[in-house]
Design a protein around this motif. Structure first.
Motif, mmCIF file in Angstrom:
data_model
loop_
_atom_site.group_PDB
_atom_site.id
_atom_site.type_symbol
_atom_site.label_atom_id
_atom_site.label_comp_id
_atom_site.label_asym_id
_atom_site.label_seq_id
_atom_site.Cartn_x
_atom_site.Cartn_y
_atom_site.Cartn_z
ATOM 1 N N LEU A 59 10.183 2.718 -3.120
ATOM 2 C CA LEU A 59 11.480 3.177 -3.620
ATOM 3 C C LEU A 59 11.465 4.677 -3.921
ATOM 4 C CD1 LEU A 59 12.581 0.255 -5.945
ATOM 5 C CD2 LEU A 59 13.600 0.939 -3.774
ATOM 6 N N GLY A 60 10.374 5.159 -4.485
ATOM 7 C CA GLY A 60 10.249 6.591 -4.741
ATOM 8 C C GLY A 60 10.255 7.392 -3.451
ATOM 9 N N TYR A 61 9.557 6.886 -2.437
ATOM 10 C CA TYR A 61 9.528 7.569 -1.139
ATOM 11 C C TYR A 61 10.913 7.573 -0.504
ATOM 12 C CZ TYR A 61 8.453 8.541 3.722
ATOM 13 O OH TYR A 61 8.453 9.064 4.982
ATOM 14 N N TYR A 62 11.616 6.453 -0.568
ATOM 15 C CA TYR A 62 12.969 6.387 0.005
ATOM 16 C C TYR A 62 13.928 7.308 -0.743
ATOM 17 C CZ TYR A 62 11.272 2.258 2.467
ATOM 18 O OH TYR A 62 10.559 1.401 3.253
ATOM 19 N N ALA A 73 3.531 -1.262 -5.215
ATOM 20 C CA ALA A 73 3.872 -0.858 -3.846
ATOM 21 C C ALA A 73 5.388 -0.711 -3.710
ATOM 22 C CB ALA A 73 3.341 -1.877 -2.844
ATOM 23 N N TYR A 74 6.145 -1.645 -4.278
ATOM 24 C CA TYR A 74 7.601 -1.555 -4.209
ATOM 25 C C TYR A 74 8.117 -0.292 -4.899
ATOM 26 C CZ TYR A 74 8.036 -6.290 -2.397
ATOM 27 O OH TYR A 74 7.966 -7.410 -1.618
ATOM 28 N N VAL A 75 7.541 0.035 -6.038
ATOM 29 C CA VAL A 75 7.948 1.244 -6.761
ATOM 30 C C VAL A 75 7.624 2.487 -5.941
ATOM 31 C CG1 VAL A 75 7.495 2.641 -8.820
ATOM 32 C CG2 VAL A 75 7.816 0.169 -9.031
ATOM 33 N N ALA A 76 6.469 2.501 -5.309
ATOM 34 C CA ALA A 76 6.094 3.640 -4.462
ATOM 35 C C ALA A 76 7.045 3.764 -3.275
ATOM 36 C CB ALA A 76 4.664 3.477 -3.977
ATOM 37 N N PHE A 92 1.314 3.141 12.892
ATOM 38 C CA PHE A 92 0.630 3.673 11.710
ATOM 39 C C PHE A 92 1.459 3.419 10.454
ATOM 40 C CE2 PHE A 92 -0.720 7.327 8.995
ATOM 41 C CZ PHE A 92 -2.000 6.889 8.786
ATOM 42 N N GLY A 93 2.798 3.533 10.574
ATOM 43 C CA GLY A 93 3.670 3.231 9.441
ATOM 44 C C GLY A 93 3.520 1.792 8.991
ATOM 45 N N GLY A 94 3.430 0.873 9.956
ATOM 46 C CA GLY A 94 3.227 -0.535 9.618
ATOM 47 C C GLY A 94 1.899 -0.788 8.937
ATOM 48 N N VAL A 95 0.875 -0.078 9.357
ATOM 49 C CA VAL A 95 -0.439 -0.211 8.737
ATOM 50 C C VAL A 95 -0.401 0.322 7.306
ATOM 51 C CG1 VAL A 95 -2.826 0.637 8.825
ATOM 52 C CG2 VAL A 95 -1.715 -0.186 10.893
ATOM 53 N N LEU A 96 0.300 1.429 7.095
ATOM 54 C CA LEU A 96 0.378 2.000 5.742
ATOM 55 C C LEU A 96 1.068 1.056 4.759
ATOM 56 C CD1 LEU A 96 1.159 5.759 6.401
ATOM 57 C CD2 LEU A 96 -0.989 4.723 5.705
ATOM 58 N N VAL A 97 2.081 0.342 5.221
ATOM 59 C CA VAL A 97 2.761 -0.623 4.350
ATOM 60 C C VAL A 97 1.783 -1.719 3.937
ATOM 61 C CG1 VAL A 97 4.552 -2.391 4.287
ATOM 62 C CG2 VAL A 97 5.063 -0.146 5.224
ATOM 63 N N ASN A 98 1.033 -2.240 4.889
ATOM 64 C CA ASN A 98 0.053 -3.287 4.565
ATOM 65 C C ASN A 98 -1.032 -2.766 3.634
ATOM 66 O OD1 ASN A 98 1.242 -5.343 6.008
ATOM 67 N ND2 ASN A 98 0.240 -4.742 7.912
ATOM 68 N N LEU A 99 -1.492 -1.547 3.863
ATOM 69 C CA LEU A 99 -2.506 -0.973 2.982
ATOM 70 C C LEU A 99 -1.972 -0.764 1.566
ATOM 71 C CD1 LEU A 99 -4.211 1.669 5.302
ATOM 72 C CD2 LEU A 99 -5.153 -0.495 4.493
ATOM 73 N N ALA A 100 -0.720 -0.357 1.457
ATOM 74 C CA ALA A 100 -0.127 -0.159 0.132
ATOM 75 C C ALA A 100 -0.039 -1.478 -0.627
ATOM 76 C CB ALA A 100 1.258 0.465 0.268
ATOM 77 N N PHE A 101 0.395 -2.538 0.059
ATOM 78 C CA PHE A 101 0.459 -3.840 -0.607
ATOM 79 C C PHE A 101 -0.938 -4.348 -0.955
ATOM 80 C CE2 PHE A 101 4.856 -4.409 0.994
ATOM 81 C CZ PHE A 101 5.423 -4.724 -0.227
ATOM 82 N N HIS A 102 -1.889 -4.170 -0.070
ATOM 83 C CA HIS A 102 -3.253 -4.613 -0.330
ATOM 84 C C HIS A 102 -3.816 -3.916 -1.570
ATOM 85 C CE1 HIS A 102 -7.248 -6.096 0.513
ATOM 86 N NE2 HIS A 102 -7.719 -4.852 0.439
#
Length: 60
Positions: free
Chosen positions: A35-38, A30-33, A8-18
């Motif tokens: 970085l904020g999450y990290y 997506a990169y900014v999001a 599910f984590g992998g899917v969320l990354v793809n959805l964020a980039f999409h």
């Protein structure tokens, strides 16, 4: 269960980039999001596990 959560984590990354590419035409949002999450995860880890407090046992 752990595999499903990891997938599910992998899917969320793809959805964020999409979503980022659809909205802005690039992946910067997506990169900014990410970085904020990290940064949030780092602050939470520091506060829960690394922060010295008066309630800790000595040398622990």
């Amino acid at each position: 269960m752990a595999g499903a959560i990891g997938a599910f984590g992998g899917v969320l990354v793809n959805l964020a980039f999409h979503r980022s590419f659809l909205e802005t035409g690039n992946g910067q949002a997506a990169y900014v999001a990410f970085l904020g999450y990290y940064a949030l995860c780092l602050a939470l880890t520091w506060a829960c596990y690394l922060h010295r407090s008066a309630h800790r046992l000595p040398d622990v």
